[in-house]
Design an enzyme around this catalytic site. Structure first.
Site, PDB file in Angstrom:
ATOM      1  N   ASP A 124     113.874 -43.676  65.552  1.00 58.87           N
ATOM      2  CA  ASP A 124     114.259 -45.082  65.772  1.00 58.87           C
ATOM      3  C   ASP A 124     115.332 -45.442  64.740  1.00 58.87           C
ATOM      4  O   ASP A 124     115.137 -45.218  63.542  1.00 58.87           O
ATOM      5  CB  ASP A 124     113.015 -45.956  65.594  1.00 58.87           C
ATOM      6  N   TYR A 175     121.581 -52.887  65.831  1.00 61.11           N
ATOM      7  CA  TYR A 175     122.845 -53.618  66.066  1.00 61.11           C
ATOM      8  C   TYR A 175     123.555 -53.887  64.730  1.00 61.11           C
ATOM      9  O   TYR A 175     124.787 -53.777  64.627  1.00 61.11           O
ATOM     10  CB  TYR A 175     122.593 -54.966  66.762  1.00 61.11           C
ATOM     11  N   ARG A 181     116.648 -59.094  55.586  1.00 63.24           N
ATOM     12  CA  ARG A 181     115.190 -59.134  55.741  1.00 63.24           C
ATOM     13  C   ARG A 181     114.499 -59.476  54.416  1.00 63.24           C
ATOM     14  O   ARG A 181     113.401 -60.014  54.402  1.00 63.24           O
ATOM     15  CB  ARG A 181     114.677 -57.811  56.317  1.00 63.24           C
ATOM     16  N   ASP A 194     117.931 -47.604  70.947  1.00 65.22           N
ATOM     17  CA  ASP A 194     117.963 -46.944  69.628  1.00 65.22           C
ATOM     18  C   ASP A 194     116.769 -46.048  69.358  1.00 65.22           C
ATOM     19  O   ASP A 194     116.504 -45.701  68.217  1.00 65.22           O
ATOM     20  CB  ASP A 194     118.124 -47.993  68.518  1.00 65.22           C
ATOM     21  N   GLU A 195     116.037 -45.695  70.405  1.00 63.94           N
ATOM     22  CA  GLU A 195     114.888 -44.807  70.190  1.00 63.94           C
ATOM     23  C   GLU A 195     115.012 -43.576  71.075  1.00 63.94           C
ATOM     24  O   GLU A 195     115.484 -43.661  72.208  1.00 63.94           O
ATOM     25  CB  GLU A 195     113.589 -45.534  70.557  1.00 63.94           C
TER      26      GLU A 195
HETATM   27  P1  DGT Z   1     114.226 -51.763  63.038  1.00 64.95           P
HETATM   28  O1  DGT Z   1     114.059 -50.664  64.030  1.00 64.95           O
HETATM   29  O2  DGT Z   1     112.996 -52.544  62.827  1.00 64.95           O
HETATM   30  O3  DGT Z   1     114.820 -51.313  61.752  1.00 64.95           O
HETATM   31  O4  DGT Z   1     115.225 -52.831  63.636  1.00 64.95           O
HETATM   32  P2  DGT Z   1     116.052 -52.794  64.965  1.00 64.95           P
HETATM   33  O5  DGT Z   1     117.064 -53.872  64.889  1.00 64.95           O
HETATM   34  O6  DGT Z   1     116.589 -51.437  65.232  1.00 64.95           O
HETATM   35  O7  DGT Z   1     114.966 -53.217  66.024  1.00 64.95           O
HETATM   36  P3  DGT Z   1     114.517 -52.464  67.331  1.00 64.95           P
HETATM   37  O8  DGT Z   1     114.501 -51.009  67.101  1.00 64.95           O
HETATM   38  O9  DGT Z   1     113.240 -53.118  67.715  1.00 64.95           O
HETATM   39  O10 DGT Z   1     115.570 -52.865  68.405  1.00 64.95           O
HETATM   40  C1  DGT Z   1     116.850 -52.233  68.535  1.00 64.95           C
HETATM   41  C2  DGT Z   1     117.915 -53.260  68.827  1.00 64.95           C
HETATM   42  O11 DGT Z   1     117.594 -53.948  70.021  1.00 64.95           O
HETATM   43  C3  DGT Z   1     118.052 -54.325  67.793  1.00 64.95           C
HETATM   44  O12 DGT Z   1     118.972 -53.949  66.783  1.00 64.95           O
HETATM   45  C4  DGT Z   1     118.515 -55.517  68.537  1.00 64.95           C
HETATM   46  C5  DGT Z   1     117.955 -55.311  69.915  1.00 64.95           C
HETATM   47  N1  DGT Z   1     116.759 -56.140  70.108  1.00 64.95           N
HETATM   48  C6  DGT Z   1     115.541 -55.924  69.606  1.00 64.95           C
HETATM   49  N2  DGT Z   1     114.689 -56.868  70.000  1.00 64.95           N
HETATM   50  C7  DGT Z   1     115.385 -57.704  70.792  1.00 64.95           C
HETATM   51  C8  DGT Z   1     115.058 -58.902  71.529  1.00 64.95           C
HETATM   52  O13 DGT Z   1     113.928 -59.366  71.526  1.00 64.95           O
HETATM   53  N3  DGT Z   1     116.074 -59.478  72.236  1.00 64.95           N
HETATM   54  C9  DGT Z   1     117.321 -58.967  72.257  1.00 64.95           C
HETATM   55  N4  DGT Z   1     118.270 -59.584  72.984  1.00 64.95           N
HETATM   56  N5  DGT Z   1     117.672 -57.840  71.599  1.00 64.95           N
HETATM   57  C10 DGT Z   1     116.710 -57.237  70.863  1.00 64.95           C
HETATM   58 MG    MG Z   2     115.354 -49.729  65.533  1.00 66.82          MG
END
Ligand code: DGT
Ligand code: MG
Length: 602
Positions: A26, A31, A63, A118-119
């Protein structure tokens, strides 16, 4: 799903207890990282990615201030006034990064399954096996372990998972070195545990869990909803039975669950709660459709709808270029608001698209201005069918998608590509009867059943043939020499289509495949398309009543209309052709490697 023991010790066939090694990767704050990789100066700032009025993700710097995923922008700015916000509504760069990550993971030649942007799951079982065979016993674990094992599992999974942790570390290093992304990884003997253990040490780290700790780890999850395959409805149903935590689920018997769920579902829920999961890592291929949607409060004016479609089309064509396949079907989706009933619903229509709208430049499908206008005409034609313009309408979403592709059109040197390039020349010539390559109207005819035949060849990988483009040009030029010659279909010499040996194999496959298909009746591709008005009447296509007896009708039917007509004309008037006339015996005298040879039953 069958139940598999989470204990290593009480089975006689120990070697198959925990045979798999699965890695889940992951990307950290995906983004936000894409933006930081593009602009490294952002790394030191608290950064949020905004979509509409929501911060969909933020970097780890932000964060620290308490910025959470999906926070309202106003709230985020309250907890961190210095938060740098970037608009993340255009997903283009995120998609590109996602594809690059997926492509990098293919390097290990193991099945990779993409999950969202991203996974990725990677089944490294075989690679691990190889390394264990070659490397003896001295393997050490890289990264964190969920819990140290009391003793070795006799099936050997501990060693295998240690090797998998090394591979995970190599993968993460490659993603960082080559693409600049930090990631988290989970390593386990199944997908469920690999995914759930992955975020245990965030960011930029990895965790391995041994099978015997699966159930105890699962019992730490507060809600059954945390289990990936349990959705909101199942969660509701479980909660209504007072099963809220994963620990609750572990304690309920399968028999009790069977009273509320199907037998299979009851067993699956129970297994999941114990950390058991047999689902395979399915290699991700290209998506079946490529689409984009735009949602908004209300649009009630046609010209505004047209503008939104035009913007979507521009973006969609970028995706098509990146994808590399030629679309043959276009779908328009609208979400209509029913003002009286205060509800909304989606409606879609699709039409076929002529592959000749797209030209291949360096393996990339591109569309001219004229082609884009034709696509817009089609889009608005579908829109007019979905909306009764004599009455007011209220839309809250418009969507566009290409839903079918001629996958191997782009394979240089493929017989399909060879033929279809030639056909696009033919269709233009047949329609306009001159060398003007801009067809005057949207040409749906080329999206006849032939197009689905080429799609059926999608798995046929072929070697590049540097000669092909030259040849196509040559044929096109040749046909432009004389209108008279071009106007006569019988002068379009199919025998000019020489095939290399690899292509011969592919054509043979086409012949075989078409026979296979004839054993199992299937819906005509035309029937799958809802908007039949926009298609050429294909009822005549595939009519092989006039074909000589040696012709394989299935193969003939799979050919584009133009080519079918051409062959029919030749059979009617054999003097115009060098091709064999009546019997398979004559076929043998035909020039070697003529396409016609391959229609003949063997
Ligand atoms: P992490 O994995 O916790 O370090 O953080 P992220 O940002 O990679 O979170 P992740 O893996 O759950 O989601 C990947 C991307 O998907 C994230 O960068 C932005 C998008 N994303 C996640 N959750 C949502 C959502 O609820 N709505 C929208 N529009 N996009 C989302
Ligand atoms: Mg992620």
């Amino acid at each position: 799903m069958e139940s598999s023991s989470s204990s290593c010790y009480n089975h006689s066939s120990v070697s198959s207890d925990h045979p798999k090694s699965i890695i889940h990767i992951d990307v950290d704050c995906f983004y936000a990282q894409v933006e930081m990789v593009r602009k490294p100066e952002l790394r030191s700032l608290p950064l949020g990615i905004q979509q509409k009025n929501i911060v969909v993700t933020s970097n780890y710097e932000a964060r620290k201030y308490g910025i959470k995923k999906c926070m309202l922008v106003t709230d985020a700015l309250k907890v961190c006034p210095s938060l740098k916000l970037l608009n993340g509504e255009d997903l283009h760069n995120y998609r590109t990064a996602s594809n690059n990550i997926f492509a990098a993971l293919l390097h290990w030649k193991c099945p990779v399954e993409k999950l969202g942007m991203d996974e990725n799951f990677i089944d490294v079982t075989n690679l691990v096996e190889e390394r264990v065979k070659n490397g003896g016993d001295g393997f050490s674990l890289v990264g964190h372990v969920y819990s140290e094992p009391m003793s070795e599992c006799i099936c050997g999974c501990h060693t295998r998972l240690k090797v998998a942790s090394q591979i995970a570390s190599e993968m993460r290093k490659k993603l960082f070195d080559e693409l600049g992304f930090t990631t988290c990884a989970g390593i386990a003997h199944n997908k469920l545990l690999a995914k759930l253990i992955c975020p245990l040490h965030k960011p930029n780290d990895q965790t391995t869990i041994y099978p015997e700790h699966g159930a105890s780890f699962m019992s730490t999850l507060q809600s059954v909803r945390a289990i990936p395959s349990i959705g909101s409805k199942t969660t509701e149903a479980l909660i209504s039975q007072k099963i809220v935590t994963v620990s609750d689920l572990q304690q309920v018997s399968v028999d009790v669950l069977k009273k509320h769920f199907s037998s299979d579902m009851a067993v699956r829920l129970k297994n999941l709660s114990l950390g058991e999961d047999n689902t395979p890592v399915k290699q991700t291929g290209k998506p079946q459709s490529i689409g984009l949607e735009d949602s908004f409060k209300t649009v009630s004016v046609k010209s505004e709808v047209e503008e939104r479609f035009a913007t979507l089309l521009q973006r969609l064509l970028v995706l098509v270029r990146e994808d590399g396949r030629i679309p043959v079907s276009l779908r328009v989706t609208l979400r209509k608001k029913d003002v009286k009933r205060l509800c909304s619903h989606r409606e879609s229509r699709q039409c076929q698209v002529s592959p000749s709208i797209f030209t291949i430049n360096n393996g990339t499908p591109t569309v001219t201005e004229v082609g884009q206008q034709k696509l817009m005409t089609s889009i608005m034609r579908l829109f007019n069918k979905l909306i009764d313009l004599s009455k007011p309408f209220h839309l809250t979403l418009v969507g566009l998608a290409f839903t079918k592709f001629q996958e191997r059109m782009t394979g240089r040197g493929s017989i399909v590509n060879y033929l279809m390039n030639d056909i696009s020349v033919q269709s233009v010539l047949n329609i306009t009867n001159d060398c003007d390559t801009s067809a005057s109207s949207m040409d749906y005819s080329a999206a006849s059943p032939s197009s689905s035949t080429t799609t059926d060849l999608s798995d046929a990988e072929v070697e590049p043939s540097p000669k092909k483009p030259k040849k196509v040009n040559w044929i096109a030029k040749k046909r432009c020499l004389s209108k008279g010659e071009v106007a006569s279909p019988s002068k379009l010499r199919v025998s000019e289509l020489r095939l290399n040996s690899r292509e011969l194999e592919k054509v043979s496959e086409l012949r075989l495949n078409s026979r296979d298909r004839s054993l199992t009746p299937r819906a005509s591709p035309a029937k799958e398309i809802s908007d039949t008005d926009t298609m050429k009447d294909v009822s005549d296509a595939g009519n092989c009543d006039d074909c000589p007896s040696y012709v394989d009708k299935e193969v003939f039917n799979a050919l584009p209309d133009e080519m079918q007509q051409e062959l029919k004309a030749m059979w009617k008037n054999p003097s115009n052709s060098e091709l064999p006339r009546s019997s398979p015996r004559n076929m043998n005298k035909a020039k070697p490697n003529t396409i016609l040879k391959y229609f003949v039953h063997k």
